[in-house]
Design an enzyme around this catalytic site. Structure first.
Site, PDB file in Angstrom:
ATOM      1  CB  SER A 147      -6.370  -3.242   8.331  1.00  0.00           C
ATOM      2  OG  SER A 147      -5.032  -3.513   8.021  1.00  0.00           O
ATOM      3  CG  ASP A 298      -2.464  -6.435   6.957  1.00  0.00           C
ATOM      4  OD1 ASP A 298      -2.294  -6.530   5.731  1.00  0.00           O
ATOM      5  OD2 ASP A 298      -2.838  -5.372   7.503  1.00  0.00           O
ATOM      6  CG  ASP A 300      -6.036  -4.458   4.612  1.00  0.00           C
ATOM      7  OD1 ASP A 300      -5.102  -4.866   5.347  1.00  0.00           O
ATOM      8  OD2 ASP A 300      -6.257  -3.243   4.418  1.00  0.00           O
ATOM      9  CG  ASP A 302      -2.859  -2.366   4.534  1.00  0.00           C
ATOM     10  OD1 ASP A 302      -2.686  -3.326   5.312  1.00  0.00           O
ATOM     11  OD2 ASP A 302      -3.427  -1.305   4.882  1.00  0.00           O
TER      12      ASP A 302
END
Length: 543
Positions: A147, A298, A300, A302
């Site tokens: 992440s 961000d 990734d 999410d």
């Protein structure tokens, strides 16, 4: 030393094995090598707030081929024990160093264990993986991602068949199954796994757009909105563009230096939109484009951050704006946020007569809020995570949140208003809920445990000159490693981060607002009280 030798002998990756062997060879005469071995073999990575996560390095305390192989084998054993032998497992991955390798290793091990494995076709956002688990009828999902962690990290999220992340007791059961895995070299492996087509991402895009009903905002208003955007060197750009195009918006004004995946994250000191300076290029791009709103995802995708007029909104502010927007749209069901998020969403839900829940920290808990009669329709956490379409991705989703922010901004722009104007209106209606963090990054994790012990032993009796009551949430159900302090118009929650070596205190003060004219004074008072809370809590924690 014998433990390290045994690990190296069983390590299936030549490069990782060589790392450990070099440290073993150097250790007898090199104190630095001895200390490094001790760090790498201090203990295995455990499932924290968001799965396994750690630095890319050989040994059980890092992310590497052996740890990933063992994790996949343990997950497979746990699934078989639960009656899911031969079920489908879908695997996704981001563009970090070794993510594709770790996805392939997981596929080989799980296929070798008899599961029907499908791997997403390329680096894709985490919300696509969460969607794919239910969409493909899988019994579990894996997302290889760290992440928003530093470039040297990677991680491993596990999703259950409902598309949500692990919660107890499944996480501890899987950890036990991982610990019970025998020799990695003797594990059966297979290349009989399938690479998904582009249809999974296309179906996700269609589902997000359908869920948020962009047609409720006039097409002309959508097309007039100017949106600046950055993927922050992550994997969100292409999917986000497709969502916005399908929803009838014009082209996004992207930050070109950050638009393509790059695991080195060269233009940011830390690839987290919350970190100081992380959105500087986005702000500059927004100013150049004359953007109405700017959005950063961000790496990734999410989570997302929102900037309006050069001001970066907090996660609580965006969460309240989205919750208010859905409530005004008439979306009925349960609204939820984490216990470290602000209190205003609960006040809004009560004003609209809908259920509200406050959950433990982490989206794995938020996404499970609600009931059969009142399912979750919106959830958020102050750390920039939002679920505006939980029926699509059963997790936080920065892409659908970005679309929702744009739709709200387009509605407000048509009336000559902005997102910050709506925040002002809410403050007049309900009071100014000022929130902010006290965050301390440490090298020595004992600093965190010591501060928590000190707070539990001697919690402050007053904050901001008001009496407060301390509640140790370790005694809650489920238990949470946190302490909450509450009083009249003041609240603080202190906890260790579940993903980073940080101690966090979440601060809130509520300032009454008589009318719009009183807002500037109220904001000054709120900011001053947050500063005072930081000072008082730093002293209470001994930092």
């Amino acid at each position: 030393m014998s433990t390290a030798r045994a690990w190296a002998d069983d390590d299936p990756h030549d490069g990782d094995r060589a790392e450990v062997e070099a440290l073993i060879e150097a250790a007898p005469t090199d104190d630095t090598a001895t200390a490094e071995l001790a760090r790498r073999f201090a203990g295995p990575l455990t499932f924290g707030t968001a799965g396994l996560r750690g630095p890319l390095r050989a040994g059980p305390a890092g992310m590497n081929a052996a740890v990933v192989t063992r994790a996949a084998a343990g997950l497979g054993a746990w699934l078989r024990a639960g009656g899911h032998d031969g079920g489908g497992v879908v695997i996704g991955y981001d563009a970090r160093h070794r993510s594709d390798e770790f996805a392939r290793l997981s596929a080989e091990v799980l296929a070798g264990a008899g599961f029907a494995v499908q791997v997403l076709p390329r680096p894709l956002p985490t919300p696509v993986l969460s969607f794919a688990v239910r969409h493909l009828g899988a019994v579990a999902g894996i997302m290889v991602t760290a992440s928003h962690n530093p470039p040297q990290d990677n991680g491993y999220k596990v999703y259950l068949g409902d598309g949500a992340q692990l919660v107890p007791p499944a996480d501890r059961e899987i950890e036990a199954a991982i610990a019970a895995v025998g020799s990695l070299r003797s594990l059966p492996r297979s290349d009989e796994w399938v690479t998904c087509g582009d249809d999974v991402e296309a179906d996700y895009v269609a589902a997000v757009v359908d869920a948020l009903e962009p047609g409720r905002v006039a097409l002309a208003d959508r097309q007039r909105l100017t949106v600046a955007y950055t993927a922050m060197h992550g994997v969100g750009s292409a999917t986000t563009r497709r969502v916005f195009e399908a929803a009838g918006f014009g082209p996004l004004h992207t930050v070109p230096q950050q638009d393509r995946p790059d695991p080195a994250f060269p233009t940011v000191a830390f690839p987290n939109p919350e970190e100081p300076g992380a959105v500087d290029l986005l702000v500059a791009s927004a100013e150049q484009a004359g953007a109405d709103v700017a959005i950063a995802e961000d790496p990734d995708a999410d989570r997302c951050s929102v900037v309006v007029g050069g001001r970066q909104l907090t996660g609580d502010e965006v969460g309240v704006l989205l919750g208010d927007w859905l409530l005004r749209r008439g979306v009925r069901g349960t609204y939820a946020c984490s216990l470290v998020s602000g209190s205003l969403l609960g006040a809004l839900a009560r004003a609209h007569g809908v259920p509200f829940e406050q959950t433990p920290t982490g989206f794995k808990w938020i996404i499970r809020a609600g009931s059969a009669g009142a399912p979750l329709v919106f959830g958020y956490e102050e750390a920039l995570g939002y679920a505006v379409s939980p029926g699509v991705a059963h997790d936080k989703d920065g892409i659908s949140a970005a679309l929702a922010v744009a739709l709200l901004a387009a509605e407000l722009r048509a009336d000559g208003r902005t997102l910050t104007d709506r925040l002002d209106e809410l403050a007049v209606e309900h009071g100014l809920f000022a929130t902010g963090p006290l965050s301390v990054r440490v090298e020595d994790l004992s600093v965190i445990s010591g501060a928590m012990a000190r707070l539990r032993a001697r919690p402050p009796a007053q904050l901001l000159g008001r009496d407060v009551e301390a509640v140790d949430l370790a005694d809650a159900d489920p238990p949470v490693d946190a302490v909450r302090l509450t009083g009249d118009g003041v609240r603080v929650v202190v906890r260790p981060s579940g993903t980073e070596p940080k101690l966090k205190a979440y601060l809130e003060t509520v300032v009454p607002v008589a009318d719009a004219a009183g807002l500037p004074v109220a904001r000054e008072r709120g900011a001053a009280e947050l500063d005072r809370l930081r000072t008082e809590m730093s002293a209470a924690l001994g930092l």
